[in-house]
Design a protein around this motif. Structure first.
Motif, short mmCIF file in Angstrom:
data_model
loop_
_atom_site.label_atom_id
_atom_site.label_comp_id
_atom_site.label_asym_id
_atom_site.label_seq_id
_atom_site.Cartn_x
_atom_site.Cartn_y
_atom_site.Cartn_z
N ASP A 428 3.29 21.73 20.60
CA ASP A 428 4.53 20.96 20.60
C ASP A 428 4.38 19.61 19.90
O ASP A 428 5.33 19.13 19.27
CB ASP A 428 5.00 20.73 22.04
N ARG A 429 3.19 18.98 19.98
CA ARG A 429 2.99 17.67 19.35
C ARG A 429 1.94 17.70 18.26
O ARG A 429 1.89 16.79 17.42
CB ARG A 429 2.59 16.64 20.40
N LEU A 430 1.09 18.70 18.27
CA LEU A 430 -0.01 18.76 17.32
C LEU A 430 -0.07 20.14 16.67
O LEU A 430 0.41 21.14 17.22
CB LEU A 430 -1.35 18.49 18.03
N GLY A 431 -0.70 20.19 15.50
CA GLY A 431 -1.04 21.44 14.86
C GLY A 431 -2.48 21.38 14.42
O GLY A 431 -3.11 20.31 14.39
N PHE A 432 -3.06 22.54 14.11
CA PHE A 432 -4.46 22.57 13.70
C PHE A 432 -4.66 23.71 12.73
O PHE A 432 -3.96 24.73 12.78
CB PHE A 432 -5.38 22.77 14.92
N GLY A 433 -5.62 23.53 11.82
CA GLY A 433 -5.94 24.60 10.88
C GLY A 433 -7.30 24.38 10.26
O GLY A 433 -7.94 23.34 10.44
N PHE A 434 -7.75 25.38 9.54
CA PHE A 434 -9.00 25.24 8.80
C PHE A 434 -9.02 26.26 7.67
O PHE A 434 -8.27 27.23 7.66
CB PHE A 434 -10.24 25.42 9.69
N TYR A 435 -9.87 25.99 6.67
CA TYR A 435 -10.19 26.97 5.65
C TYR A 435 -11.66 26.82 5.29
O TYR A 435 -12.28 25.79 5.59
CB TYR A 435 -9.29 26.83 4.41
N ARG A 436 -12.21 27.87 4.71
CA ARG A 436 -13.62 27.86 4.33
C ARG A 436 -13.74 28.03 2.82
O ARG A 436 -13.04 28.85 2.22
CB ARG A 436 -14.39 28.97 5.04
N ALA A 437 -14.62 27.26 2.24
CA ALA A 437 -14.84 27.31 0.79
C ALA A 437 -16.33 27.15 0.52
O ALA A 437 -16.91 26.11 0.84
CB ALA A 437 -14.06 26.21 0.08
N GLY A 438 -16.93 28.21 -0.03
CA GLY A 438 -18.35 28.14 -0.37
C GLY A 438 -19.25 27.85 0.80
O GLY A 438 -20.24 27.13 0.68
N GLY A 439 -18.90 28.40 1.98
CA GLY A 439 -19.70 28.17 3.17
C GLY A 439 -19.37 26.87 3.87
O GLY A 439 -19.87 26.60 4.97
N LEU A 440 -18.52 26.03 3.26
CA LEU A 440 -18.12 24.76 3.85
C LEU A 440 -16.79 24.95 4.58
O LEU A 440 -15.84 25.51 4.04
CB LEU A 440 -17.97 23.69 2.76
N THR A 441 -16.71 24.48 5.82
CA THR A 441 -15.49 24.57 6.60
C THR A 441 -14.74 23.24 6.53
O THR A 441 -15.32 22.17 6.78
CB THR A 441 -15.80 24.89 8.07
N VAL A 442 -13.47 23.31 6.19
CA VAL A 442 -12.59 22.13 6.18
C VAL A 442 -11.57 22.32 7.29
O VAL A 442 -10.70 23.19 7.20
CB VAL A 442 -11.89 21.93 4.82
N ALA A 443 -11.68 21.54 8.36
CA ALA A 443 -10.76 21.61 9.49
C ALA A 443 -9.85 20.39 9.45
O ALA A 443 -10.27 19.29 9.06
CB ALA A 443 -11.53 21.66 10.80
N PHE A 444 -8.62 20.58 9.91
CA PHE A 444 -7.66 19.46 9.84
C PHE A 444 -6.70 19.51 11.02
O PHE A 444 -6.41 20.57 11.58
CB PHE A 444 -6.88 19.49 8.53
N LEU A 445 -6.22 18.31 11.37
CA LEU A 445 -5.25 18.14 12.45
C LEU A 445 -3.90 17.80 11.85
O LEU A 445 -3.81 17.04 10.88
CB LEU A 445 -5.71 17.03 13.39
N LEU A 446 -2.85 18.38 12.41
CA LEU A 446 -1.48 18.06 12.02
C LEU A 446 -0.81 17.35 13.18
O LEU A 446 -1.00 17.72 14.34
CB LEU A 446 -0.70 19.35 11.70
N ARG A 447 -0.01 16.30 12.87
CA ARG A 447 0.69 15.56 13.91
C ARG A 447 2.18 15.59 13.62
O ARG A 447 2.62 15.20 12.53
CB ARG A 447 0.16 14.13 13.97
N VAL A 448 2.93 16.07 14.59
CA VAL A 448 4.37 16.24 14.42
C VAL A 448 5.00 14.89 14.06
O VAL A 448 4.76 13.88 14.73
CB VAL A 448 5.01 16.81 15.69
N GLY A 449 5.81 14.90 13.00
CA GLY A 449 6.50 13.70 12.57
C GLY A 449 5.69 12.79 11.67
O GLY A 449 6.19 11.76 11.22
N LYS A 450 4.43 13.14 11.40
CA LYS A 450 3.58 12.33 10.54
C LYS A 450 3.14 13.15 9.34
O LYS A 450 2.86 14.33 9.45
CB LYS A 450 2.35 11.82 11.31
N SER A 451 3.06 12.50 8.20
CA SER A 451 2.66 13.19 6.98
C SER A 451 1.14 13.23 6.88
O SER A 451 0.43 12.45 7.53
CB SER A 451 3.25 12.47 5.76
#
Length: 580
Positions: A428-451
């Motif tokens: 409801d207030r947060l989102g989350f995701g990740f992707y992997r590239a060349g064995g490296l994991t990039v994880a990120f947080l999303l915040r509702v209403g913020k770019s």
């Protein structure tokens, strides 16, 4: 970006083409084929590829041509692409598997494939639910370079499917797998696909782990093993098949699986039970007018049935009250009875709820927004191995346009991610995701209403992803990733706060879906609920709730309620669980 040589021509592959990654290699899409590129191709591996047998069944994804680097050294091979395939592991979940008639038809074809391989003196060896795939009722065996043939060993075996007679055996020195060990793995696959439990799963007071029970030949068919709530009782199977499973798992029978045992007369009873008996084992035992008790209790736990269906629950959420979408007899219906008359379908269908709004997306990336029973909007999103990138809740709806993550309600571009490789979830207030590239994991947080995307450091793992999920409370996100690491399933968890700070993590903890409430973590396991707490940067076990065992299993989802109770979401029911 990487340049490789195929059939004398230079070919470029990038992380956007990545289909999968494991401890040994990475697999890339290349047109209508796939390229498997080893991290480090040994001389033995190259010799094995050079002598790979010809004339194998088409269901075996065999090498087509070598792939070389710029110096001419072979670093992998080209193979057919199996589009839209799913792991056999999904068959073990009552939430995602097809009707059991389709399952046994799939295994009948797989039976033919295994028999054909054995006739050619080829052994599958590492026969598990991650390298056996299916499209409809057609099976496919991948990782063909691990097959055992011509004196070349299969050097690894997944512990859940390895014949207990091979425990402790060095698989690297010489061929150790046999036709019998293949039929053992086949039986494990079939058993868990029909009953949603490993033959040595469940819980036992003295034999604490699956491996210990396998060593003792102490299967879930014994009365002193507690079955997970998600498991299907074995009484739905005919006696002949039960006797065969007993012989394999308790008496070390390793003969060819009898093909006649796959010709089962499946029936779906009005109560929702699929069975291959002359009468429904549930109704016959309970009487046709008896239904499950609405209120049940054990020790400190009280369980109330909040919803039950003869079909399946697609998605559920706690959004100012319990909300859910269920499918019954081909009809999608919300918790208030509203019918969603979508034409989208398929095994990769994704559903998300945002109050009274229902979001749907399919394997082609087609997205629909339903307000009540009205289709109000269509859109499109990128897919990851046929899974649409869509995450929605009351606060936001995120989808992908190529490499851009879009907040759909505002139309804003949130940030750039890796096309075709991004996993995504919404609270409801947060989102989350990740992707992997060349064995490296990039994880990120999303915040509702913020770019923007808030990158989260410290999240990494090794091995092939089996499953991943993220759950939220108002201020935290909990990421769970299950990986196949050298033939073992390993569970990793990371607790992240609303600022993107990693609070705590665990590696090798209990397997099961989790919930987070005010930063506290609870996990649904086959032995009941387990509470975890953060201590010195680690998630450690704080308390077990064994009284909850009859009401939860590792495959259930947990939804915290405002009154402190939990909604336990199974394949066909939702139970409200209260601890006193």
């Amino acid at each position: 970006m990487m340049n490789v040589v195929l059939a004398g021509k230079s070919v470029k592959v990038s992380d956007a083409d990545l289909l999968g990654e494991g401890g040994e290699a990475r697999v890339f899409r290349h047109g209508n084929s796939a390229l498997k590129i080893f991290h480090a191709a040994t001389d033995e591996k190259l010799q094995k590829l050079a002598q790979f047998p010809v004339g194998l069944p088409a269901e075996v994804i065999s090498p087509l041509a070598p792939v070389s680097d710029a110096r001419g050294r072979v670093i992998g091979y080209q193979m057919p692409l199996v589009a839209g395939a799913q792991d056999f592991s999904r068959l073990a979940s009552r939430k995602s598997r097809p009707p059991l008639g389709a399952v046994t038809k799939l295994f009948a074809t797989l039976h033919d494939v295994v028999r054909a391989l054995h006739s050619l003196k080829v052994i599958v060896g590492d026969f598990n639910d991650g390298n056996a795939l299916y499209v409809g009722t057609t099976p496919h065996l991948i990782d063909a370079d691990s097959l055992q043939f011509g004196g070349f060993p299969c050097s690894v075996g997944h512990e859940r499917f390895l014949d207990p007679r091979l425990y402790g055996v060095d698989l690297t020195r010489a061929p150790k797998f046999t036709e019998g060990s293949d039929w053992y793995a086949f039986s494990v696959l079939l058993f868990q696909s029909l009953l949603s439990v490993h033959p040595f799963g469940g819980t036992h007071t003295k034999l604490a782990t699956m491996l210990r029970r396998a060593e003792a030949r102490h299967s879930v068919m014994r009365s002193d093993v507690l079955l997970p709530r998600m498991a299907t009782p074995s009484k739905v199977l005919p006696d002949d098949l039960l006797h065969w499973f007993h012989a394999v798992f308790e008496k070390d029978e390793r003969q060819v699986f009898p093909e006649r045992l796959l010709q089962l007369p499946w029936t779906k009873c009005a109560c929702g039970t699929e069975h291959a008996r002359s009468v429904c084992p549930e109704c016959n035992a309970l009487g046709p007018l008896v239904t499950r008790q609405v209120l049940r209790s054990r020790g400190r736990c009280t369980a109330r049935t909040a919803f039950e269906t003869s079909g399946r629950i697609l998605v559920a959420a706690q959004q100012g009250g319990l909300r859910y979408l269920a499918e019954e007899h081909g009809t999608l219906r919300r918790e208030d009875g509203t019918i969603i008359s979508t034409t989208l379908s398929g095994s990769h269908l994704v559903a998300a709820l945002a109050g009274s709004v229902t979001w749907l997306a399919d394997a082609d990336g087609r997205v629909e927004k339903w307000q009540g029973d009205r289709l109000v909007e269509r859109a499109h999103t990128t897919t990851r191995n046929a899974w649409p990138s869509l995450a929605a809740s009351t606060g936001a709806t995120w989808r992908q346009e190529q490499s851009w993550l879009i907040e759909h309600n505002s139309g804003a571009r949130v940030g750039q991610v890796l096309e075709g490789q991004t996993w995504l979830w919404a609270g409801d207030r947060l989102g989350f995701g990740f992707y992997r590239a060349g064995g490296l994991t990039v994880a990120f947080l999303l915040r509702v209403g913020k770019s923007g995307l808030k990158q989260v450091d410290g999240i990494t793992w090794a091995g092939r992803i089996i499953d991943a999920s993220t759950v939220f409370d108002a201020r935290n996100a909990l990421l769970t990733v299950v990986c196949d690491e050298n033939g073992r399933d390993v569970v990793h968890r990371w607790l992240v706060d609303e600022h993107g700070t990693l609070i705590a993590q665990s590696h090798g903890g209990p397997r099961g879906n989790a919930a987070v409430l005010n930063g506290r973590v609870v996990v649904a396991t086959d032995a009941g609920l387990v509470a975890l707490r953060a201590a010195a940067g680690h998630l450690i076990e704080a308390m077990q709730f064994p009284d909850s065992q009859p009401f939860v299993s590792a495959g259930d989802e947990l939804l915290p309620n405002s009154d402190g109770s939990l909604f336990v979401v199974g394949a066909r029911d939702i139970t409200q669980l209260t601890l006193s």
